[in-house]
Scaffold this motif. Structure first.
Motif, PDB file in Angstrom:
ATOM      1  N   LYS A 366      10.822  79.375  85.940  1.00 51.85           N
ATOM      2  CA  LYS A 366      11.483  80.668  85.662  1.00 51.85           C
ATOM      3  C   LYS A 366      12.997  80.523  85.729  1.00 51.85           C
ATOM      4  CE  LYS A 366       8.296  84.341  86.687  1.00 51.85           C
ATOM      5  NZ  LYS A 366       7.577  84.756  87.895  1.00 51.85           N
ATOM      6  N   ARG A 367      13.448  79.714  86.684  1.00 52.09           N
ATOM      7  CA  ARG A 367      14.904  79.538  86.802  1.00 52.09           C
ATOM      8  C   ARG A 367      15.450  78.811  85.563  1.00 52.09           C
ATOM      9  NH1 ARG A 367      15.665  77.108  92.844  1.00 52.09           N
ATOM     10  NH2 ARG A 367      13.567  77.670  93.515  1.00 52.09           N
ATOM     11  N   TYR A 368      14.693  77.835  85.063  1.00 46.92           N
ATOM     12  CA  TYR A 368      15.118  77.157  83.817  1.00 46.92           C
ATOM     13  C   TYR A 368      15.249  78.171  82.681  1.00 46.92           C
ATOM     14  CZ  TYR A 368      14.185  72.375  85.580  1.00 46.92           C
ATOM     15  OH  TYR A 368      14.214  71.199  86.266  1.00 46.92           O
ATOM     16  N   TYR A 369      14.222  79.004  82.515  1.00 47.52           N
ATOM     17  CA  TYR A 369      14.241  79.963  81.397  1.00 47.52           C
ATOM     18  C   TYR A 369      15.395  80.939  81.522  1.00 47.52           C
ATOM     19  CZ  TYR A 369       9.745  78.466  79.502  1.00 47.52           C
ATOM     20  OH  TYR A 369       8.742  77.753  78.914  1.00 47.52           O
ATOM     21  N   SER A 370      15.667  81.303  82.775  1.00 49.54           N
ATOM     22  CA  SER A 370      16.746  82.249  82.993  1.00 49.54           C
ATOM     23  C   SER A 370      18.092  81.635  82.582  1.00 49.54           C
ATOM     24  CB  SER A 370      16.732  82.656  84.464  1.00 49.54           C
ATOM     25  OG  SER A 370      17.891  83.343  84.774  1.00 49.54           O
ATOM     26  N   GLN A 371      18.270  80.365  82.878  1.00 47.33           N
ATOM     27  CA  GLN A 371      19.528  79.694  82.488  1.00 47.33           C
ATOM     28  C   GLN A 371      19.559  79.413  80.983  1.00 47.33           C
ATOM     29  OE1 GLN A 371      22.196  79.258  84.439  1.00 47.33           O
ATOM     30  NE2 GLN A 371      21.100  80.182  86.153  1.00 47.33           N
ATOM     31  N   ASP A 372      18.396  79.126  80.397  1.00 48.32           N
ATOM     32  CA  ASP A 372      18.336  78.886  78.945  1.00 48.32           C
ATOM     33  C   ASP A 372      18.878  80.089  78.185  1.00 48.32           C
ATOM     34  OD1 ASP A 372      17.169  76.450  79.328  1.00 48.32           O
ATOM     35  OD2 ASP A 372      15.116  77.119  78.896  1.00 48.32           O
ATOM     36  N   GLU A 373      18.489  81.276  78.682  1.00 52.94           N
ATOM     37  CA  GLU A 373      18.835  82.513  77.988  1.00 52.94           C
ATOM     38  C   GLU A 373      20.339  82.777  77.981  1.00 52.94           C
ATOM     39  OE1 GLU A 373      16.503  86.734  77.808  1.00 52.94           O
ATOM     40  OE2 GLU A 373      17.475  86.199  79.692  1.00 52.94           O
ATOM     41  N   ILE A 374      21.063  82.203  78.935  1.00 48.09           N
ATOM     42  CA  ILE A 374      22.525  82.399  78.943  1.00 48.09           C
ATOM     43  C   ILE A 374      23.261  81.133  78.518  1.00 48.09           C
ATOM     44  CG2 ILE A 374      22.469  84.261  80.649  1.00 48.09           C
ATOM     45  CD1 ILE A 374      23.282  82.215  82.781  1.00 48.09           C
ATOM     46  N   GLY A 375      22.481  80.142  78.081  1.00 48.62           N
ATOM     47  CA  GLY A 375      23.105  78.966  77.455  1.00 48.62           C
ATOM     48  C   GLY A 375      23.570  77.871  78.399  1.00 48.62           C
ATOM     49  N   THR A 376      23.163  77.910  79.673  1.00 50.03           N
ATOM     50  CA  THR A 376      23.602  76.860  80.617  1.00 50.03           C
ATOM     51  C   THR A 376      23.024  75.508  80.193  1.00 50.03           C
ATOM     52  OG1 THR A 376      23.520  78.546  82.332  1.00 50.03           O
ATOM     53  CG2 THR A 376      23.713  76.245  83.071  1.00 50.03           C
ATOM     54  N   PRO A 377      23.877  74.534  79.878  1.00 50.91           N
ATOM     55  CA  PRO A 377      23.333  73.300  79.295  1.00 50.91           C
ATOM     56  C   PRO A 377      22.597  72.396  80.285  1.00 50.91           C
ATOM     57  CG  PRO A 377      25.746  73.221  79.352  1.00 50.91           C
ATOM     58  CD  PRO A 377      25.354  74.588  79.801  1.00 50.91           C
ATOM     59  N   TYR A 378      22.970  72.455  81.590  1.00 47.43           N
ATOM     60  CA  TYR A 378      22.314  71.551  82.545  1.00 47.43           C
ATOM     61  C   TYR A 378      21.896  72.285  83.812  1.00 47.43           C
ATOM     62  CZ  TYR A 378      24.082  68.286  79.251  1.00 47.43           C
ATOM     63  OH  TYR A 378      24.327  67.665  78.065  1.00 47.43           O
ATOM     64  N   CYS A 379      20.661  71.988  84.267  1.00 51.76           N
ATOM     65  CA  CYS A 379      20.182  72.522  85.533  1.00 51.76           C
ATOM     66  C   CYS A 379      19.923  71.348  86.465  1.00 51.76           C
ATOM     67  CB  CYS A 379      18.876  73.296  85.341  1.00 51.76           C
ATOM     68  SG  CYS A 379      19.090  74.797  84.382  1.00 51.76           S
ATOM     69  N   VAL A 380      20.380  71.489  87.699  1.00 55.39           N
ATOM     70  CA  VAL A 380      20.273  70.408  88.675  1.00 55.39           C
ATOM     71  C   VAL A 380      19.387  70.877  89.825  1.00 55.39           C
ATOM     72  CG1 VAL A 380      21.612  69.167  90.435  1.00 55.39           C
ATOM     73  CG2 VAL A 380      22.501  69.368  88.100  1.00 55.39           C
ATOM     74  N   THR A 381      18.286  70.164  90.067  1.00 53.63           N
ATOM     75  CA  THR A 381      17.375  70.560  91.147  1.00 53.63           C
ATOM     76  C   THR A 381      17.447  69.554  92.294  1.00 53.63           C
ATOM     77  OG1 THR A 381      15.912  71.558  89.519  1.00 53.63           O
ATOM     78  CG2 THR A 381      14.977  71.157  91.703  1.00 53.63           C
ATOM     79  N   ILE A 382      17.501  70.099  93.496  1.00 56.97           N
ATOM     80  CA  ILE A 382      17.504  69.260  94.700  1.00 56.97           C
ATOM     81  C   ILE A 382      16.116  69.409  95.322  1.00 56.97           C
ATOM     82  CG2 ILE A 382      18.453  69.019  97.051  1.00 56.97           C
ATOM     83  CD1 ILE A 382      20.570  70.279  94.175  1.00 56.97           C
ATOM     84  N   ASP A 383      15.372  68.312  95.413  1.00 56.85           N
ATOM     85  CA  ASP A 383      14.004  68.389  95.936  1.00 56.85           C
ATOM     86  C   ASP A 383      13.855  67.476  97.156  1.00 56.85           C
ATOM     87  OD1 ASP A 383      13.849  65.844  94.942  1.00 56.85           O
ATOM     88  OD2 ASP A 383      12.748  66.410  93.136  1.00 56.85           O
ATOM     89  N   PHE A 384      12.623  67.314  97.624  1.00 56.77           N
ATOM     90  CA  PHE A 384      12.434  66.539  98.862  1.00 56.77           C
ATOM     91  C   PHE A 384      12.848  65.071  98.696  1.00 56.77           C
ATOM     92  CE2 PHE A 384       9.678  70.210  99.453  1.00 56.77           C
ATOM     93  CZ  PHE A 384      10.189  70.662 100.659  1.00 56.77           C
ATOM     94  N   GLU A 385      12.611  64.544  97.503  1.00 51.40           N
ATOM     95  CA  GLU A 385      12.997  63.143  97.274  1.00 51.40           C
ATOM     96  C   GLU A 385      14.512  62.955  97.285  1.00 51.40           C
ATOM     97  OE1 GLU A 385      11.180  60.693  94.011  1.00 51.40           O
ATOM     98  OE2 GLU A 385       9.786  62.397  94.026  1.00 51.40           O
ATOM     99  N   SER A 386      15.235  64.035  96.948  1.00 49.93           N
ATOM    100  CA  SER A 386      16.705  63.934  96.862  1.00 49.93           C
ATOM    101  C   SER A 386      17.302  63.392  98.147  1.00 49.93           C
ATOM    102  CB  SER A 386      17.319  65.300  96.578  1.00 49.93           C
ATOM    103  OG  SER A 386      16.871  65.771  95.339  1.00 49.93           O
ATOM    104  N   GLN A 387      16.716  63.825  99.280  1.00 49.40           N
ATOM    105  CA  GLN A 387      17.283  63.402 100.570  1.00 49.40           C
ATOM    106  C   GLN A 387      17.158  61.899 100.787  1.00 49.40           C
ATOM    107  OE1 GLN A 387      15.079  66.406 102.759  1.00 49.40           O
ATOM    108  NE2 GLN A 387      17.053  67.082 103.567  1.00 49.40           N
ATOM    109  N   GLU A 388      15.993  61.389 100.427  1.00 52.86           N
ATOM    110  CA  GLU A 388      15.795  59.938 100.599  1.00 52.86           C
ATOM    111  C   GLU A 388      16.616  59.141  99.605  1.00 52.86           C
ATOM    112  OE1 GLU A 388      11.563  59.520 100.062  1.00 52.86           O
ATOM    113  OE2 GLU A 388      11.387  61.279 101.389  1.00 52.86           O
ATOM    114  N   ARG A 389      16.677  59.629  98.389  1.00 58.32           N
ATOM    115  CA  ARG A 389      17.252  58.797  97.323  1.00 58.32           C
ATOM    116  C   ARG A 389      18.701  59.136  96.981  1.00 58.32           C
ATOM    117  NH1 ARG A 389      12.548  58.664  92.774  1.00 58.32           N
ATOM    118  NH2 ARG A 389      14.427  58.269  91.565  1.00 58.32           N
TER     119      ARG A 389
END
Ligand code: ATP
Length: 420
Positions: A366-389
């Protein structure tokens, strides 16, 4: 719903454009740019200024007053000549611009169908107001209907302070006001709008070549905004259409959902204006080529060009440099402080370089679609793996593909993509 209504509704829903004075029932044909609209507008104006002023040695900027001595409009011919033909329907008393009635409605009143109109009378489009407490003829001033006269009346100030030699140009971005008889089509024809204009001063003999060069420049500008070539055309004005100051004019017309209409104009104004103001340079009067660009019509063309529906999603395929937000940051889950904290750090590391959005609500799709509608070219997600890697997932608006990028490389990764 047709395309135009979809765009208007998206603009309202997502904070691009709101109806003016809405809580008081509105004021017809005035609109306000919301939080995202003003970012888009600022991006357009900055790109224009960079391209035509900062990157060139032959053009300098100006910002002149909206209110000018009324003698300016007398000399420029606007008091007499800046008029449109007005007719009134005898049955329902609605007023129209005669040429629009012919062009769009086959000379029938679009409100009641009657073909019985009053005779044409010339209506001056300049808004009038008064300086000081007394509303008399001697205190009348006009809101400028074009920014151009500010450049003409400052011709000598600019030329001498900057020691310019022909050919040179003066550029300005600013508000203009017109008491339009038949405004409408969302922000296409409004009472108050912004123009980005250049008065380019030349030797008379060079006008044809210079005109051609500016036609190319204007086309280059449109393509630089990613407006599709098939969606605009050049049309030359017939003799009877020419403004009172012009010897040759072409319009760049855009194929808006409501028809092919003027987006920009390019006019050869001859030496008309400088002569009118009795200004000269080295004993002769330069001639002028004027490329003019409306901000609101640019916004509308960009939105029409970028709007797409793909399955479930609506996406504004804005060129990244135009997008209100360049990046959106999502912590995968809002209730995990370690993710939120890490996402905050990523947000802070990007905000100096980009306009960044933050969203932690609902699921990622849903967050992707919401940004698509206003033209945001990149979405960055921080997930559990982010901490390790020490990395994040970057999702691309257009391809919807995702890749993991190391946090230390994120700024340069995004910079490379957005600069393209
Ligand atoms: P039109 O024929 O559509 O009335 P025009 O030929 O009078 O336009 P110009 O005098 O050439 O327009 O104005 C320069 C630019 O300013 C236009 O190309 C357009 O981008 C913009 N513009 C003019 N009038 C309006 C308006 N009422 N609302 C929004 N933009 C406008």
């Amino acid at each position: 719903m047709d395309l135009m209504n979809k765009i208007i509704s998206l603009c309202k829903r997502r904070g691009f454009v709101f109806p003016g004075s809405e809580i008081y029932g509105g004021l017809a044909n005035t609109w306000d740019f919301g939080p995202l609209g003003v970012e888009l507008v600022n991006n357009i104006k900055q790109l224009w200024w960079k391209r035509f002023v900062k990157d060139r040695e032959d053009i300098v900027g100006l910002s002149s007053a909206i209110l000018m001595n009324p003698k300016v409009w007398q000399a420029s011919g606007h008091l007499k000549g800046f008029v449109d033909p007005l007719v009134e329907c005898k049955k329902c008393h609605i007023r129209y611009r005669a040429d629009h009635l012919k062009e769009n409605y086959d000379n029938k009143c679009p409100n009641c169908g009657s073909a019985d109109f009053t005779a044409e009378r010339q209506f001056n489009l300049m808004f009038k107001t008064f300086i000081g407490p007394i509303e008399s003829e001697s205190s009348v001033v006009y809101l400028r209907p074009e920014t151009a006269q500010g450049m003409f009346v400052n011709f000598q100030n600019v030329q001498s302070t900057m020691r310019l030699k022909l050919p040179f140009g003066i550029a300005q971005i600013g508000k203009a006001f017109r008491n339009e008889i038949t405004p409408g089509n969302f922000i296409f024809r409004v009472l108050e709008f912004e123009q980005m204009e250049i008065e380019y001063f030349i030797e008379e003999n060079d006008w044809q070549e210079c005109f051609k060069k500016w036609q190319k420049e204007m086309e280059g500008w449109l393509l630089s905004l990613d407006i599709k070539k098939d969606n605009f055309v050049v049309r030359e004005h017939a003799k009877e259409e020419l403004s009172h100051y012009s010897k040759k004019t072409i319009d760049f017309e855009y194929k808006y959902p409501f028809g092919q209409k003027e987006l920009y104009g390019l006019a050869y104004r001859t030496d008309y204006d400088l002569k009118a103001h009795r200004l000269s340079f080295n004993g002769s009067v330069p001639h002028v080529i004027e490329p003019t660009f409306g901000v609101e019509r640019t916004v509308l063309a960009i939105l029409c060009d970028a709007y797409a529906e793909e399955g479930e999603r609506v996406v504004l395929k804005l060129k990244p440099i135009l997008a209100p937000y360049k990046v959106a940051i999502f912590p995968l889950l809002a209730n995990k402080p370690e993710l939120v904290n890490m996402a905050r750090k990523v947000f802070d590391s990007l905000k100096n370089n980009f306009t960044v959005a933050w969203d932690e609500r609902g699921n990622i799709g849903k967050r992707y679609y919401s940004q698509d509608e206003i033209g945001t070219p990149y979405c960055v997600t921080i997930d559990f793996e982010s901490q390790e890697r020490n990395d994040v997932t970057v999702r691309d608006r257009d391809s919807m593909s995702q890749e993991r990028v190391n946090i230390n490389e994120l700024t340069s990764f995004l910079n490379d993509k957005i600069a393209k």
